[in-house]
Write a protein that holds these residues in place. Structure first.
Motif, PDB file in Angstrom:
ATOM      1  N   LEU A  36     130.741  -8.055   5.121  1.00 46.43           N
ATOM      2  CA  LEU A  36     130.161  -8.942   6.027  1.00 46.43           C
ATOM      3  C   LEU A  36     131.267  -9.631   6.450  1.00 46.43           C
ATOM      4  CD1 LEU A  36     126.618  -8.351   5.412  1.00 46.43           C
ATOM      5  CD2 LEU A  36     127.491  -8.612   8.202  1.00 46.43           C
ATOM      6  N   ARG A  37     132.204 -10.632   5.540  1.00 44.82           N
ATOM      7  CA  ARG A  37     133.097 -12.168   5.258  1.00 44.82           C
ATOM      8  C   ARG A  37     133.982 -11.966   6.082  1.00 44.82           C
ATOM      9  NH1 ARG A  37     129.940 -16.752   5.405  1.00 44.82           N
ATOM     10  NH2 ARG A  37     128.498 -16.841   4.039  1.00 44.82           N
ATOM     11  N   LEU A  38     134.730 -10.684   6.090  1.00 47.64           N
ATOM     12  CA  LEU A  38     135.883 -10.375   5.994  1.00 47.64           C
ATOM     13  C   LEU A  38     135.606  -9.566   7.849  1.00 47.64           C
ATOM     14  CD1 LEU A  38     137.925  -8.150   3.787  1.00 47.64           C
ATOM     15  CD2 LEU A  38     138.353 -10.299   4.079  1.00 47.64           C
ATOM     16  N   ALA A  39     134.994  -9.402   8.547  1.00 42.60           N
ATOM     17  CA  ALA A  39     134.537  -9.577   9.132  1.00 42.60           C
ATOM     18  C   ALA A  39     134.679 -10.522  10.695  1.00 42.60           C
ATOM     19  CB  ALA A  39     133.177  -8.353   9.500  1.00 42.60           C
ATOM     20  N   HIS A 167     153.185  -6.510  -7.407  1.00 38.37           N
ATOM     21  CA  HIS A 167     152.109  -6.096  -5.924  1.00 38.37           C
ATOM     22  C   HIS A 167     151.872  -8.141  -6.155  1.00 38.37           C
ATOM     23  CE1 HIS A 167     152.096  -1.996  -5.745  1.00 38.37           C
ATOM     24  NE2 HIS A 167     152.255  -2.195  -6.862  1.00 38.37           N
ATOM     25  N   GLY A 168     152.247  -8.443  -5.975  1.00 41.09           N
ATOM     26  CA  GLY A 168     152.083 -10.417  -6.182  1.00 41.09           C
ATOM     27  C   GLY A 168     152.137 -10.617  -4.709  1.00 41.09           C
ATOM     28  N   GLU A 169     153.261  -9.890  -4.041  1.00 43.57           N
ATOM     29  CA  GLU A 169     152.824  -9.693  -2.465  1.00 43.57           C
ATOM     30  C   GLU A 169     151.831  -9.777  -1.518  1.00 43.57           C
ATOM     31  OE1 GLU A 169     155.074  -9.823   1.738  1.00 43.57           O
ATOM     32  OE2 GLU A 169     155.925  -9.542  -0.291  1.00 43.57           O
ATOM     33  N   PRO A 170     150.970  -8.598  -1.589  1.00 44.54           N
ATOM     34  CA  PRO A 170     149.929  -8.274  -0.890  1.00 44.54           C
ATOM     35  C   PRO A 170     148.763  -8.605  -2.210  1.00 44.54           C
ATOM     36  CG  PRO A 170     150.148  -6.720  -2.267  1.00 44.54           C
ATOM     37  CD  PRO A 170     152.026  -7.412  -2.244  1.00 44.54           C
ATOM     38  N   ALA A 171     148.581  -8.844  -3.263  1.00 45.62           N
ATOM     39  CA  ALA A 171     147.444  -9.653  -3.644  1.00 45.62           C
ATOM     40  C   ALA A 171     147.146 -10.998  -3.476  1.00 45.62           C
ATOM     41  CB  ALA A 171     147.358  -9.987  -5.046  1.00 45.62           C
ATOM     42  N   ALA A 172     148.685 -12.050  -3.496  1.00 48.33           N
ATOM     43  CA  ALA A 172     147.824 -13.056  -2.692  1.00 48.33           C
ATOM     44  C   ALA A 172     148.174 -13.114  -0.954  1.00 48.33           C
ATOM     45  CB  ALA A 172     149.965 -13.828  -2.548  1.00 48.33           C
ATOM     46  N   ALA A 173     148.169 -12.395  -0.274  1.00 54.38           N
ATOM     47  CA  ALA A 173     147.852 -12.199   1.106  1.00 54.38           C
ATOM     48  C   ALA A 173     146.416 -11.722   0.720  1.00 54.38           C
ATOM     49  CB  ALA A 173     148.553 -11.008   1.597  1.00 54.38           C
ATOM     50  N   LEU A 174     145.610 -10.422   0.363  1.00 58.12           N
ATOM     51  CA  LEU A 174     144.330 -10.455   0.207  1.00 58.12           C
ATOM     52  C   LEU A 174     143.440 -11.820  -0.036  1.00 58.12           C
ATOM     53  CD1 LEU A 174     142.474  -8.337   1.575  1.00 58.12           C
ATOM     54  CD2 LEU A 174     142.740  -7.521  -1.556  1.00 58.12           C
ATOM     55  N   ALA A 175     144.110 -12.310  -1.259  1.00 58.47           N
ATOM     56  CA  ALA A 175     143.045 -13.430  -1.301  1.00 58.47           C
ATOM     57  C   ALA A 175     143.573 -13.984  -0.573  1.00 58.47           C
ATOM     58  CB  ALA A 175     143.944 -14.088  -2.888  1.00 58.47           C
ATOM     59  N   ARG A 177     143.521 -14.025   2.468  1.00 58.46           N
ATOM     60  CA  ARG A 177     141.946 -13.741   3.624  1.00 58.46           C
ATOM     61  C   ARG A 177     140.423 -13.455   2.844  1.00 58.46           C
ATOM     62  NH1 ARG A 177     142.585 -10.081   8.712  1.00 58.46           N
ATOM     63  NH2 ARG A 177     144.775 -10.938   8.744  1.00 58.46           N
ATOM     64  N   HIS A 178     140.724 -13.712   1.878  1.00 56.72           N
ATOM     65  CA  HIS A 178     139.065 -13.307   1.567  1.00 56.72           C
ATOM     66  C   HIS A 178     138.828 -14.956   1.383  1.00 56.72           C
ATOM     67  CE1 HIS A 178     137.880  -9.682  -0.685  1.00 56.72           C
ATOM     68  NE2 HIS A 178     139.333  -9.207   0.192  1.00 56.72           N
ATOM     69  N   ALA A 181     137.877 -16.169   4.795  1.00 56.34           N
ATOM     70  CA  ALA A 181     136.128 -15.606   5.165  1.00 56.34           C
ATOM     71  C   ALA A 181     135.431 -16.523   4.354  1.00 56.34           C
ATOM     72  CB  ALA A 181     136.737 -13.683   5.117  1.00 56.34           C
ATOM     73  N   GLY A 182     135.421 -17.187   3.258  1.00 56.76           N
ATOM     74  CA  GLY A 182     134.108 -17.997   2.761  1.00 56.76           C
ATOM     75  C   GLY A 182     134.366 -17.939   1.488  1.00 56.76           C
ATOM     76  N   LEU A 183     135.052 -16.468   0.651  1.00 57.71           N
ATOM     77  CA  LEU A 183     134.993 -15.985  -0.506  1.00 57.71           C
ATOM     78  C   LEU A 183     136.355 -16.670  -1.701  1.00 57.71           C
ATOM     79  CD1 LEU A 183     133.957 -12.215   0.295  1.00 57.71           C
ATOM     80  CD2 LEU A 183     132.360 -14.063  -0.462  1.00 57.71           C
ATOM     81  N   PRO A 184     136.176 -17.293  -1.985  1.00 56.84           N
ATOM     82  CA  PRO A 184     137.578 -17.984  -2.635  1.00 56.84           C
ATOM     83  C   PRO A 184     137.859 -17.240  -3.981  1.00 56.84           C
ATOM     84  CG  PRO A 184     135.582 -19.322  -2.973  1.00 56.84           C
ATOM     85  CD  PRO A 184     135.331 -18.203  -2.285  1.00 56.84           C
TER      86      PRO A 184
END
Ligand code: PAF
Length: 314
Positions: A36-39, A167-175, A177-178, A181-184
């Motif tokens: 719901l947050r990511l949406a 996979h530091g790059e996707p981890a940082a990008a996903l973090a 994005r979260h 979206a309001g999820l630190p």
């Protein structure tokens, strides 16, 4: 230098990649909170064993409501197009079966994010999935109120990283994005240590409260206090043998701090026992007992709790 694979190329984790869909597989409380947050910024599909209402409501910790329409799919009738990201948010014991149902639909670049407790499915799925795999550990608190409603009980923090530190790059990008979206969230290169720390705390609290059907805070009283202390001694010996660095305050202080902070909680394993559901015993106690055997460490208390939880009469 080792050549980068396609999913590690510098330009790959840009906005266009992230605009492809994120599947939330195992849409319980945590899964629906994340979905719901990511949406707000991302195409999200909730994937479950049974159909869920497309209109989902989140009750925020501040008492507000957020209602969104989300795409939904069943695990046995998945969309054709491969998702960009799969958030596997099932219970630990269900993760590998769910992954097996998904596998034919995943692309070689699909990012798999494992949100499970314990340390059982994470190494196995990290080896099995062809694309990048991140593990997540979170202190976000949420509970289900119904098929169309979830309560975000308290704000927390999420750490994301691959077991081998890649996979530091996707981890940082996903973090990011979260967080947006309001999820630190933050990307870390020591997720293995963080998963073991959470496992240690879970192993010191969950089996005892499930066995004796008590709230976490009751562990501070007799006759339970010495039981917690004895379990912590066994866990600390295993952690030392596994070369998992102890937390700065030491194992005992960490466990007692969590117990104080969650004194009124019915812990997750107790809730599972009371509801007659399977528990995460294998994912939480299993890795400790296996490591203890490997190092020749005696763990009578952990073994007794494991046996009691295996027994249907608990
Ligand atoms: O599993 C749980 O419920 C929690 O991880 C913890 C820390 C034991 C608190 O209830």
């Amino acid at each position: 230098m080792t050549p980068r694979t396609s999913h590690e190329s510098a330009s790959h984790w840009d906005a266009s990649h992230w605009n492809a869909s994120h599947w939330i597989v195992g849409p319980g409380a945590l899964g629906r909170l994340v979905g719901l947050r990511l949406a707000a910024t991302t195409a999200v599909t909730l994937v479950g064993r049974r159909p869920l209402p497309a209109r989902q409501t989140l009750i925020t910790p501040e008492g507000g409501t957020l209602t969104r329409g989300l795409a939904t799919a069943r695990l046995d009738a998945l969309p054709e197009a491969a998702p960009a990201v799969v958030h596997l948010t099932t219970k630990a014991y269900a993760a590998e079966t769910a992954y097996a149902s998904l596998a034919p639909r995943l692309g070689p670049d699909t990012l798999l994010v494992l949100w499970q407790n314990g340390f059982a499915c994470q190494p196995r799925l990290s080896a099995r999935h062809a694309g990048p795999v991140l593990c997540a550990t979170t202190t976000e608190g949420a509970y289900v109120q119904g098929d169309d409603r979830v309560t975000h009980a308290g704000h927390g923090h999420t750490f994301l990283g691959a077991l081998d530190g890649r996979h530091g790059e996707p981890a940082a990008a996903l973090a990011s994005r979260h967080a947006a979206a309001g999820l630190p969230a933050e990307a870390v290169d020591d997720i293995r240590v963080r998963l073991w720390h959470k496992l240690a705390v879970n192993a010191a609290i969950n089996p005892l409260v499930a066995r004796f059907r008590i709230r976490n805070g009751q562990l501070r009283d007799r006759p339970f206090r010495p039981m917690v202390e004895a379990v912590i001694v066994e866990i600390a010996a295993i952690m030392a043998a596994e070369r998992i660095p102890s937390p700065p305050e030491g194992w005992a202080d960490l466990v007692w701090r969590v117990i104080a902070g969650t004194a009124r909680n019915r812990a997750s394993m107790l809730q599972d026992v009371l509801a007659g559901r399977p528990t995460e015993r294998e994912a939480i106690l299993g890795p400790l007992l296996t490591a203890a055997r490997r190092h020749g460490i005696a763990t009578p208390r952990l073994a007794e709790l494991d046996a009691a939880l295996t027994d249907a009469r608990v």
